[in-house]
Design an enzyme around this catalytic site. Structure first.
Site, PDB file in Angstrom:
ATOM      1  N   CYS A  17      12.853   7.720 -18.108  1.00  0.00           N
ATOM      2  CA  CYS A  17      12.858   7.809 -16.682  1.00  0.00           C
ATOM      3  C   CYS A  17      13.210   9.196 -16.019  1.00  0.00           C
ATOM      4  O   CYS A  17      13.761  10.122 -17.148  1.00  0.00           O
ATOM      5  CB  CYS A  17      13.875   6.876 -16.054  1.00  0.00           C
ATOM      6  SG  CYS A  17      15.547   7.102 -16.320  1.00  0.00           S
ATOM      7  N   CYS A  20      16.406  10.554 -17.513  1.00  0.00           N
ATOM      8  CA  CYS A  20      16.513  11.182 -18.708  1.00  0.00           C
ATOM      9  C   CYS A  20      16.113  12.765 -18.721  1.00  0.00           C
ATOM     10  O   CYS A  20      16.775  13.510 -19.081  1.00  0.00           O
ATOM     11  CB  CYS A  20      15.372  10.545 -19.442  1.00  0.00           C
ATOM     12  SG  CYS A  20      15.875   8.785 -19.823  1.00  0.00           S
ATOM     13  N   ASP A 450     -12.399  25.308  -4.098  1.00  0.00           N
ATOM     14  CA  ASP A 450     -13.506  26.019  -4.856  1.00  0.00           C
ATOM     15  C   ASP A 450     -14.672  26.232  -3.986  1.00  0.00           C
ATOM     16  O   ASP A 450     -14.912  25.065  -3.265  1.00  0.00           O
ATOM     17  CB  ASP A 450     -13.670  25.834  -6.145  1.00  0.00           C
ATOM     18  CG  ASP A 450     -14.804  26.347  -7.027  1.00  0.00           C
ATOM     19  OD1 ASP A 450     -14.749  27.651  -6.729  1.00  0.00           O
ATOM     20  OD2 ASP A 450     -15.548  25.886  -7.610  1.00  0.00           O
TER      21      ASP A 450
END
Length: 767
Positions: A17, A20, A450
């Site tokens: 998660c 962490c 682009d």
């Protein structure tokens, strides 16, 4: 003077998660000599900028391992992938498969457990051996046996949860472990009490504890959380690595000239200074300079230029581009990691690895919520014991607090909304490849487009036919007859246009290519020319006032071609990459949404300006290389912008990866699609505002879900703690607490399902 920093990429294992990843990032950033740390939860990677005179990779790995996770330098596996073309293991897919197995096991045993536990109270049909006071022990022991496999399937929550609890950094897993574990332990305690009641003839005790086993609460907590984790893993598994796709573009072999002998060797064996032979249709193996020959090179993969570029001796060529016509010798000037394509690969890898994961609101809340709930549960038990109530009463209060506050709905709030949202997007041709991209898209304030294949169709077509001394049909027939033999990409749309109009192609003799100018040939016994103004001047053809037509076409971003017959000008045909039908509407829609729209293109300034006028853009940056596109996106981000990049070519890959959200046109290259977070399968630019609107709807839904997830906690925790017991005699037992917790989860799922009916507002208006 600043100490130069070395940037290293590490693969991290064990993160589950955002808490962490935050713990790893915080721990490594405290190390002396570390300048910058970025942990990517989605790729399970970490980029560290550090001073080599102070630190080495071994010390960084040791620090990560001390924090409780695994780490290994990425460069060795990346080198192996580069040489062997191997794809890295898809950890997200493996995680999803593991969660799927755990979820199936949990459901198989939780469903009958819940039915048995709630059956008698709900009046459901129950087996005779599980009903009645005399079968209370069988009833309790059956539930005990059913909950064991669920606990085993969810053992990770206990391992991680209690581990973090011991480290005084409790997370969501800690609360899950405490709530489920306490319910299970109390269930075992209740079995002993039932046995004691039977042995001592205390039927009241048997009845009391057989109705308060809480095994189903222990199982339900784990199963619902696993369901939420499965949804999340399923979203993550849609991401994939673009690096392998990029490496596949590099030619595997090259034809090298050794003396007078041509040899085919692996492209990796080419060294600087080698003379290489590149034939029509071949890919250029490495970067270099043409020494002999002429060609038209398709550089769309690198520059985004839709039309091939004429190349002559002395011109540079780039590895990975394609030789469309001609034959040439080139001298290698950059090989291996120094080629343009290799640098693009490096940019994509760096950008995707350093992209910070979206911090989940639920994880932020849990940082305060989890420790607070644990303290409330402990305080409630102590207070009721001090008030003179029994241990069973106080323990029931404590478990009720833990169970009703257990964040099942909190765990489901984000992934369910995201999964329904991504499903809705997929149904409309918008493929959202990660939960993170859907979450961050709602905050986009700048869209970078682009040009080629994104704003425009991506392939040249005939836009104008201007006859001068003949009929339109004759001009087109002569033009197509000549161009049919050239094989030049500009010839294809002219030939196709003639075929569409059912014009016959004439026989051509004495066909010649004139480098840098055009072609000539004898058509039906008459000498004809096709090419630019320079060719007309060389052939003695008067263009006169028609040069203004040429200049007007060029000013509109078109490529004008002259055609002459017997020394007289037949006319001019213009070829261009035309704007897509919905591009102007999409730009207007994005502007109405308060989003700045910028176009970046490798095309020349004149063409870019013409496109800008056609679609109503305010800002255009022309003649940019891949590195420039990525740099432009990064500059916008450094100015506090949230950027979405929309592209379709390999040249867009670094910018797509660097952007907060990369959006690829579905008809584009595989690399662009792999590098992007969102893919527009219909190649319709109108899907860009649709995707952003969908993201905003999902984020609203998530916030609503979090409200429902916490409203039960806000109301339920004080009631579960017994604040209404003394004045009103109202006590929330763990069974009702579990039911309330389950209902909050159902509310969240039902609310998320509303996203299935999402439709952008402008589609409502247009329908």
């Amino acid at each position: 003077m600043m100490t130069p920093m070395t940037k290293e990429l590490f693969d991290i294992t064990g993160m589950t998660c955002s808490a962490c990843s935050a713990r790893v990032e915080k721990g490594v950033s405290k190390m002396e000599g570390v300048g910058e740390v970025s942990v990517n939860l989605l790729k399970n990677s970490m980029t560290v900028a550090y001073d080599e005179s102070v630190l080495d990779t071994r010390q960084i790995v040791d620090t990560v391992e001390k924090i409780g996770y695994g780490a290994v330098p990425h460069k060795q596996s990346a080198k192996k992938a580069t040489t062997a073309g191997e794809k890295p293991v898809d950890t997200a897919a493996l995680e999803m498969q593991q969660l799927k197995k755990r979820l199936i096991v949990s459901l198989i045993f939780t469903v009958p457990l819940f039915y048995i536990a709630m059956g008698e109270m709900a009046g459901w049909l129950m087996p005779a051996f599980l009903t009645g006071m005399e079968n209370a022990m069988i009833y309790a022991f059956t539930q005990f046996l059913l909950v064991i496999p669920v606990l085993i399937a969810g053992n990770r929550y206990f391992r991680v949860g209690f581990k973090n609890l011991v480290r005084l950094s409790p997370n969501m897993d800690s609360l899950i472990a405490l709530g489920s574990g306490a319910a299970f332990v109390y269930g075992i305690y209740a079995i002993y009490k039932i046995a004691w009641g039977f042995g001592h003839g205390n039927t009241d005790m048997v009845h009391q504890f057989s109705m308060n086993l809480y095994f189903e609460s222990a199982a339900m907590i784990l199963t619902l959380i696993t369901l939420g984790k499965f949804f999340e893993a399923r979203a993550k598994s849609r991401t994939s690595d673009a690096i392998t796709q990029l490496m596949d573009l590099a030619p595997k072999t090259a034809t090298v000239l050794r003396g007078i002998i041509e040899q085919e060797i692996p492209a990796d064996d080419v060294v600087t200074g080698d003379v290489l032979i590149v034939k029509a249709g071949d890919a250029v193996p490495v970067d270099g300079v043409i020494e002999e020959g002429n060609s038209a090179i398709d550089e769309s993969a690198i520059t985004g230029e839709s039309l091939p570029v004429e190349k002559h001796p002395g011109n540079k060529v780039t590895g990975g581009t394609v030789n469309k016509t001609g034959y040439f010798k080139m001298k290698a000037t950059a090989v291996g990691e120094n080629t343009t394509l290799a640098k693009i690969i490096s940019l994509v890898d760096e950008a995707t690895s350093s992209k910070a994961p979206i911090a989940k609101l639920a994880d932020k809340i849990s940082g305060v919520f989890v420790p607070l709930v644990i303290l409330i549960a402990i305080a409630a038990v102590i207070i009721w014991l001090l008030l003179g109530y029994s241990f069973e009463f106080a323990l029931t209060i404590g478990i009720s607090v833990l169970v009703i506050s257990c964040p099942c709905a909190l765990g489901l709030a984000t992934p369910t909304a995201i999964m329904v949202g991504t499903g809705r997007g997929a149904g409309g041709g918008i493929l959202i490849k990660s939960a993170e991209s859907l979450e961050v898209a709602h905050s986009i304030d700048t869209v970078v487009l682009d040009k080629t294949g994104t704003v425009t169709e991506g392939k040249p077509v005939v836009t104008d036919i201007h006859p001068v001394s003949t009929e339109k049909e004759h001009l087109l027939a002569v033009a197509a007859s000549l161009e049919k033999l050239s094989g030049h990409p500009l010839a294809d749309p002219i030939v196709a246009h003639a075929e569409t109009n059912s014009l016959p192609l004439l026989e051509v003799e004495d066909y010649k290519m004139i480098p840098g100018q055009g072609i000539s040939g004898t058509v039906a016994g008459t000498i004809c020319h096709a090419g630019n103004r320079k060719l007309m001047e060389a052939a003695g053809v008067e263009t006169g006032e028609h040069t203004t037509i040429e200049e007007r076409f060029a000013g509109e971003g078109k490529t004008p071609l002259y055609f002459a017959e017997s020394g007289r000008l037949l006319g001019i045909i213009a070829v261009a990459d035309v704007v897509k039908p919905t591009s102007k509407q999409a730009v207007a829609r994005l502007t109405d949404m308060g989003i700045d729209v910028i176009m970046l293109t490798g095309d020349n300034a004149r063409t870019a300006e013409a496109i800008r006028n056609q679609v109503g853009l305010k800002t255009v940056v022309a003649e940019v290389l891949p590195e420039d596109k990525e740099r432009e996106v990064r500059a916008l981000q450094e100015n506090g912008r949230k950027v979405a990049m929309v592209g379709d070519g390999i040249n867009d890959a670094p910018a797509l990866a660097r952007a907060d959200v990369g959006i690829a046109i579905g008809a584009g290259t595989d690399v662009a699609i792999e590098s992007a977070d969102i893919v527009l399968m219909k190649s319709d630019l109108m899907d860009v505002p649709s995707a952003i609107s969908l993201s905003r709807a999902v984020l609203r839904n998530i916030k609503q879900n979090l409200f429902w997830a916490f409203i039960y906690n806000t109301i339920g925790i004080p009631v579960a703690a017994g604040v209404l017991y003394l004045p009103f005699g109202i006590l929330l037992n763990p069974m009702i607490a579990a039911a309330a917790m389950s209902f909050s989860s159902v509310s969240v799922v039902l609310n998320a399902l509303r996203l299935r009916f999402f439709t952008p507002k402008w589609q409502h208006k247009e329908s």
